[in-house]
Design an enzyme around this catalytic site. Structure first.
Site, short mmCIF file in Angstrom:
data_model
loop_
_atom_site.label_atom_id
_atom_site.label_comp_id
_atom_site.label_asym_id
_atom_site.label_seq_id
_atom_site.Cartn_x
_atom_site.Cartn_y
_atom_site.Cartn_z
N LYS A 7 0.93 -1.25 0.06
CA LYS A 7 0.08 -0.04 -0.01
C LYS A 7 0.80 1.28 -0.02
O LYS A 7 0.68 2.15 -0.84
CB LYS A 7 -1.02 -0.11 1.29
N ASP A 11 -6.16 1.08 0.44
CA ASP A 11 -6.58 1.50 1.97
C ASP A 11 -7.64 0.86 2.32
O ASP A 11 -8.52 0.34 1.55
CB ASP A 11 -6.33 3.14 2.23
#
Length: 234
Positions: A128, A146
């Site tokens: 991420k 996310d």
């Protein structure tokens, strides 16, 4: 995917949703402030379990004191803890910044690497964070999964996966690679402003007609409009 939807139909619907979200949020961008890839990497790490706005508030002080990886790797722990203290979990975050900066200095000559395979070898950097840095710091397409992105990907029926890496690959397969970074911004902005986790503003949603989860939140336009936010979380 809807029960009666083909893969081709899913691709068309997903891309239509993204086009509408692009029109709805023409200014969509990362909401963390940064001047270079090193700053972006640090503020992304600091943003865990706090808000972008709080990270942005400490950023000027942080990088005035430690403008690059070499300076931060040599930082006095107590001073650094004092700067990041308002963000919570200050000991862990200080430790993360020190280890991250030291690794960049020792293994990459003080420069943040621009490859996913290299970024994820850095302490505390997962896919991420790496995709945030690639997409926004190096203009290398990446999908940032996310909490908002993952929730919307499932709610919109793009995928049933819950594992972030599987979500990344499943959603990435629906869109041209060149669209990945902006797709991430569109879904994250929509998740922060309209498609809330507990009470989505369904009746005021610009993509409601293509959403299989329509009705999870208020469908009355007036009630739903009251739930809209003009910016991300404080």
């Amino acid at each position: 995917m809807r029960a009666d939807e083909t893969h081709t139909g899913l691709v068309r619907r997903a891309r239509k949703i993204d086009r509408v979200l692009a029109q709805t949020y023409p200014d969509a961008h990362i909401e963390l402030d940064f001047d270079d890839p090193f700053q972006l990497l640090c503020v992304t790490v600091l943003s865990a379990q706090t808000t972008d706005r709080r990270v942005n508030a400490v950023r000027p002080t942080l990088f005035a004191a430690y403008p690059d990886a070499a300076a931060m790797a040599a930082a006095d722990r107590t001073v650094l803890e004092g700067i990041v203290g308002p963000l919570g979990f200050f000991r862990a975050k200080t430790d993360a910044l020190l280890k991250l900066s030291a690794a960049i200095v020792e293994r990459f000559d003080g420069e943040v690497p621009g490859r996913l395979d290299d970024l994820v070898t850095l302490p505390g950097v997962g896919r991420k964070t790496a995709n945030v840095v690639l997409g926004n710091g190096f203009d290398v397409p990446g999908i940032t999964v996310d909490t908002h992105f993952g929730r919307l990907a499932r709610r919109l029926g793009f995928t049933d996966e819950t594992d972030p890496v599987k979500v990344e690959h499943a959603v990435g397969a629906l869109f041209p690679k060149r669209d990945w970074t902006m797709l991430s911004h569109h879904l994250i902005w929509h998740g922060r402003r309209c498609c809330h986790a507990k009470k989505p503003a369904c009746g005021a949603c610009p993509v409601a007609r293509w959403c299989p989860a329509f009705g999870e939140g208020p469908t009355d336009p007036e009630t739903a409009t009251a739930l809209l936010k003009t910016q991300g979380p404080a």
